[in-house]
Enzyme design. Structure first.
Site, PDB file in Angstrom:
ATOM      1  N   GLY A   1       0.773  -1.241   0.000  1.00 51.66           N
ATOM      2  CA  GLY A   1       0.000   0.000   0.000  1.00 51.66           C
ATOM      3  C   GLY A   1       0.799   1.282   0.000  1.00 51.66           C
TER       4      GLY A   1
ATOM      5  CD  GLU B   1       1.483   0.990   7.820  1.00 49.35           C
ATOM      6  OE1 GLU B   1       0.922   0.990   6.704  1.00 49.35           O
ATOM      7  OE2 GLU B   1       1.350   0.070   8.632  1.00 49.35           O
TER       8      GLU B   1
ATOM      9  CG  ASP C   1      -8.862   0.604  10.462  1.00 51.76           C
ATOM     10  OD1 ASP C   1      -9.549   1.560  10.823  1.00 51.76           O
ATOM     11  OD2 ASP C   1      -9.326  -0.541  10.313  1.00 51.76           O
TER      12      ASP C   1
ATOM     13  CG  PHE D   1     -12.436  -0.424   2.948  1.00 50.17           C
ATOM     14  CD1 PHE D   1     -11.605  -1.015   3.894  1.00 50.17           C
ATOM     15  CD2 PHE D   1     -12.186  -0.664   1.597  1.00 50.17           C
ATOM     16  CE1 PHE D   1     -10.544  -1.823   3.506  1.00 50.17           C
ATOM     17  CE2 PHE D   1     -11.125  -1.474   1.203  1.00 50.17           C
ATOM     18  CZ  PHE D   1     -10.303  -2.059   2.158  1.00 50.17           C
TER      19      PHE D   1
ATOM     20  CG  ASP E   1      -5.378  -3.849  -2.326  1.00 46.69           C
ATOM     21  OD1 ASP E   1      -5.227  -3.446  -1.163  1.00 46.69           O
ATOM     22  OD2 ASP E   1      -5.436  -5.057  -2.623  1.00 46.69           O
TER      23      ASP E   1
HETATM   24  P1  5GP Z   1      -4.601  -1.644  11.138  1.00 46.12           P
HETATM   25  O1  5GP Z   1      -3.642  -2.683  11.593  1.00 46.12           O
HETATM   26  O2  5GP Z   1      -4.163  -0.231  11.502  1.00 46.12           O
HETATM   27  O3  5GP Z   1      -6.011  -1.914  11.585  1.00 46.12           O
HETATM   28  O4  5GP Z   1      -4.696  -1.766   9.550  1.00 46.12           O
HETATM   29  C1  5GP Z   1      -3.729  -1.266   8.717  1.00 46.12           C
HETATM   30  C2  5GP Z   1      -3.730  -1.954   7.375  1.00 46.12           C
HETATM   31  O5  5GP Z   1      -5.041  -2.396   6.992  1.00 46.12           O
HETATM   32  C3  5GP Z   1      -3.282  -0.971   6.297  1.00 46.12           C
HETATM   33  O6  5GP Z   1      -1.865  -0.952   6.129  1.00 46.12           O
HETATM   34  C4  5GP Z   1      -4.029  -1.477   5.070  1.00 46.12           C
HETATM   35  O7  5GP Z   1      -3.289  -2.498   4.448  1.00 46.12           O
HETATM   36  C5  5GP Z   1      -5.311  -2.075   5.629  1.00 46.12           C
HETATM   37  N1  5GP Z   1      -6.418  -1.085   5.600  1.00 46.12           N
HETATM   38  C6  5GP Z   1      -6.961  -0.438   6.650  1.00 46.12           C
HETATM   39  N2  5GP Z   1      -7.939   0.402   6.266  1.00 46.12           N
HETATM   40  C7  5GP Z   1      -7.995   0.312   4.916  1.00 46.12           C
HETATM   41  C8  5GP Z   1      -8.814   0.954   3.914  1.00 46.12           C
HETATM   42  O8  5GP Z   1      -9.680   1.805   4.157  1.00 46.12           O
HETATM   43  N3  5GP Z   1      -8.574   0.585   2.616  1.00 46.12           N
HETATM   44  C9  5GP Z   1      -7.634  -0.342   2.258  1.00 46.12           C
HETATM   45  N4  5GP Z   1      -7.524  -0.636   0.956  1.00 46.12           N
HETATM   46  N5  5GP Z   1      -6.858  -0.972   3.172  1.00 46.12           N
HETATM   47  C10 5GP Z   1      -7.029  -0.643   4.479  1.00 46.12           C
END
Ligand code: 5GP
Length: 181
Positions: A47, A102, A106, A155, A162
Site C-alpha cells: 500500500g 505507512e 486503522d 473503507f 487496493d
Molecule cells: P490496522 O492494523 O491499523 O487496523 O490496519 C492497517 C492496514 O489495513 C493498512 O496498512 C491497510 O493495508 C489495511 N487497511 C486499513 N484500512 C484500509 C482501507 O480503508 N482501505 C484499504 N484498501 N486498506 C485498508
C-alpha cells in the site's frame, strides 16, 4: 485504469491536488527535521509504495529506501492484529534514522507490531509517517510524527490502497463503493 464511471468508486476523500500539497509540506518538514542526516525510508508493501515514491521526491536529502511486506490475519477489510512478515528488510537498521512509511493506520495494530519489531533492531531513531489515519479507531492514540490526513471511518481505495489488488493506481483516495469483502 479503472473507468471513471466505475460504480465501485465512491466519493473522493482526498483529491489529487490535496495529496500533492500535503506531501510537499511533509517533505519540507522532514527535510528540516533530518537536516545533515540521511534518513532511511522503510515502506510497508504494497500500500505505501505510491505515497513513498512521491514523499521521497519531496525530501531534499540523500534518502535511502527499504521495504517490508506484511500480511495480517483476518478478512480483507479487517485486521486481526496478528502480523506476519512476508518480506523482511535488506538493510541493517542499527544506527540508522528510520522513517516508517505507512499507507493507512486503522486500528493501529499493524503499526504497533511493526514499531516494536523495528525498534528491536536498534535504529538511532524511529518515526512514523502515515498518509492516512482513520479517525476514532485506535484504542491508544499512537505517536505519529508525520500524518497526511485524518479521514472518516469508511473503507477507502486509491493512491496505493487496493481491493483485491485493484485501484492502487487511482491518483486520489476515494470511498470504496462496492460490496463488503
Ligand atoms: P490496522 O492494523 O491499523 O487496523 O490496519 C492497517 C492496514 O489495513 C493498512 O496498512 C491497510 O493495508 C489495511 N487497511 C486499513 N484500512 C484500509 C482501507 O480503508 N482501505 C484499504 N484498501 N486498506 C485498508
Amino acid at each position: 485504469m479503472p473507468a471513471l464511471d466505475d460504480a465501485n468508486l465512491g466519493e473522493i476523500v482526498v483529491s489529487e491536488a490535496d495529496l500533492k500539497a500535503r506531501i510537499a509540506a511533509l517533505g519540507h518538514q522532514i527535510t528540516e527535521d533530518y537536516a545533515g542526516r540521511a534518513p532511511l525510508l522503510v515502506g510497508v508493501l504494497k500500500g505505501a509504495f505510491v505515497f513513498m515514491s512521491d514523499l521521497a521526491r519531496a525530501i531534499d536529502l540523500p534518502v535511502e529506501f527499504d521495504f517490508m511486506a506484511v500480511s495480517s490475519y483476518g478478512s480483507a477489510t479487517k485486521t486481526s492484529g496478528v502480523v506476519r512478515i512476508v518480506k523482511d528488510l535488506d538493510i541493517d537498521l542499527s544506527g540508522r534514522h528510520v522513517i516508517l512509511v505507512e499507507d493507512i493506520v486503522d486500528s493501529g495494530l499493524t503499526l504497533s507490531y511493526l514499531r516494536k519489531n523495528l525498534k528491536a533492531r536498534n535504529p538511532a531513531s524511529l518515526e512514523v509517517c502515515a498518509l492516512l489515519v482513520r479517525e476514532g479507531r485506535q484504542k491508544r492514540s499512537p505517536t505519529l510524527k508525520y500524518v497526511g490526513f485524518t479521514i472518516p471511518p469508511a473503507f477507502v481505495i486509491g493512491y496505493g490502497l487496493d481491493v483485491a489488488e485493484r485501484y492502487r493506481n487511482l491518483p486520489y483516495v476515494c470511498i470504496w463503493g462496492g460490496a463488503e469483502s
